[in-house]
Scaffold this active site. Sequence first.
Site, PDB file in Angstrom:
ATOM      1  N   HIS A 198       0.881  -1.173   0.000  1.00  0.00           N
ATOM      2  CA  HIS A 198       0.000   0.000   0.000  1.00  0.00           C
ATOM      3  C   HIS A 198       0.916   1.220   0.000  1.00  0.00           C
ATOM      4  O   HIS A 198       2.019   1.172   0.565  1.00  0.00           O
ATOM      5  CB  HIS A 198      -0.842   0.122   1.267  1.00  0.00           C
ATOM      6  CG  HIS A 198      -1.749  -1.018   1.571  1.00  0.00           C
ATOM      7  ND1 HIS A 198      -1.329  -2.162   2.187  1.00  0.00           N
ATOM      8  CD2 HIS A 198      -3.078  -1.174   1.376  1.00  0.00           C
ATOM      9  CE1 HIS A 198      -2.381  -2.983   2.359  1.00  0.00           C
ATOM     10  NE2 HIS A 198      -3.445  -2.404   1.867  1.00  0.00           N
ATOM     11  N   ASP A 228       2.342   1.959   3.349  1.00  0.00           N
ATOM     12  CA  ASP A 228       3.259   0.969   3.931  1.00  0.00           C
ATOM     13  C   ASP A 228       4.705   1.372   3.685  1.00  0.00           C
ATOM     14  O   ASP A 228       5.595   0.987   4.436  1.00  0.00           O
ATOM     15  CB  ASP A 228       3.135  -0.416   3.260  1.00  0.00           C
ATOM     16  CG  ASP A 228       1.754  -1.011   3.361  1.00  0.00           C
ATOM     17  OD1 ASP A 228       1.025  -0.652   4.283  1.00  0.00           O
ATOM     18  OD2 ASP A 228       1.433  -1.856   2.492  1.00  0.00           O
TER      19      ASP A 228
HETATM   20  C1  XLS Z   1      -7.737  -6.726   4.510  1.00  0.00           C
HETATM   21  C2  XLS Z   1      -7.223  -6.920   3.178  1.00  0.00           C
HETATM   22  C3  XLS Z   1      -6.069  -6.021   2.773  1.00  0.00           C
HETATM   23  C4  XLS Z   1      -5.886  -6.040   1.294  1.00  0.00           C
HETATM   24  C5  XLS Z   1      -5.075  -4.905   0.749  1.00  0.00           C
HETATM   25  O1  XLS Z   1      -8.513  -7.521   5.019  1.00  0.00           O
HETATM   26  O2  XLS Z   1      -6.897  -8.265   3.024  1.00  0.00           O
HETATM   27  O3  XLS Z   1      -4.915  -6.387   3.448  1.00  0.00           O
HETATM   28  O4  XLS Z   1      -5.312  -7.224   0.866  1.00  0.00           O
HETATM   29  O5  XLS Z   1      -5.629  -3.679   1.036  1.00  0.00           O
END
Ligand code: XLS
Length: 437
Positions: free
Chosen positions: A99, A102
């Site tokens: 993200h 991140d």
């Molecule tokens: C949350 C999601 C998230 C997505 C990416 O439950 O799995 O981590 O994979 O935003």
Amino acid sequence: MYFPNIPVIPYEGPNSTNPLAFKFYDADRIVAGKPMKEHLPFAMAWWHNLCAGGTDMFGRDTADKSFGAEKGTMEHAKAKVDAGFEFMQKLGIEYFCFHDVDIVPEADDIKETNRRLDEISDYILEKMNQTGIKCLWGTANMFSNPRFMNGAGSTNSADVYCFAAAQIKKALDITVKLGGKGYVFWGGREGYETLLNTDVKFEQENIANLMKMAVKYGRSIGFTGDFYIEPKPKEPMKHQYDFDAATAIGFLRQYGLDKDFKMNIEANHATLAGHTFQHDLRISAINGMLGSIDANQGDYLLGWDTDEFPFNVYETTMCMYEVLKAGGLTGGFNFDAKNRRPSYTMEDMFHAYILGMDAFALGLLKAARIIEDGRIDSFIADRYSSYNSGIGAKIRAGETSLEELAAYAESMGAPALPGSGRQEYLESIINNILFCG
Ligand code: XLS
Ligand code: NI
Ligand code: NI
């Protein structure tokens, strides 16, 4: 070096008791015509592995993810890049997913956040060129910041909607810059708590428009990969619009987005929707939309997204059965998974990935055996054999009518019972393949 006590993880085979070795993942071993690593393009999830420290609703971090730098600084962002690449190299992981927030600390002003993203992506790109590690997909975090309390595309605030657009635009820029194969929309807060304050149709139209603008922009800057929706039924919202694969696919078709999007199926999200992981993979595959996988597993006793590292070989086997049948993924297997809170050491990070990679490698080996064995496939083919000729063949060819079928039924008396489903026999075949060599 951030992990000085961890060697490059070797493959030692099923009899090894070395915790820092693969028992089943043998990257170059040929299975069903190609090397394991091509069947299993594994990815590291930046957020869990390099950012999350085990915080839960009742307690703060147990794991130290500072990597020797002060959190919230660009020095820390760079330390995470260094640690992440060392980690991936030691495990032989060829992809990562991220993200926007991140990879850099978010500033108050998006212009400054974007400048940081430019700086860190230069650094990541350098590392990618040195190591050959690639980007599987990028995404924008549009659920953590309080401004997104009512969603991003689904927000009631036009200003917040614009902010979401700005984040998507930049996340796409960075994804393209890093050569990402995909771009994910996980609609974390795209949903609602109560219809007393929510216009569902309005919100869904806004989400679709935001996605259309993203596609248009992405294509204009040279993004040729897939956009993905990652379905999840709930958490953090009570009702999330991308409930499951079937719902998300219907949404994409309704708004003409189905040519640009595929599914990113997460095991734990499928089970939260009351399905098996395999079900959502199958629904995606039969619609030509099986794109990528968030590889984790849930806990059947808990009602939330526990994001555990996958170890249930029944599930990885049936997952790989779907993937092999579908001819592979266009994306990969992203470990959207985290260590349990009490597993807080650096070694635990490696144990977790070894567990997950081995569980999928074993699943691949077993799924290939199921297909090669052929009993399951031939049972299924035989089960529908009444459609191979006569009236059944006419039904399949669409060359009949309700009148003709009714006349056929009237001439027949009562039909015989359909053949036995033989579920227990088929389940014993699976156990036999799983546990007898
Ligand atoms: C949350 C999601 C998230 C997505 C990416 O439950 O799995 O981590 O994979 O935003
Ligand atoms: Ni996910
Ligand atoms: Ni999840």
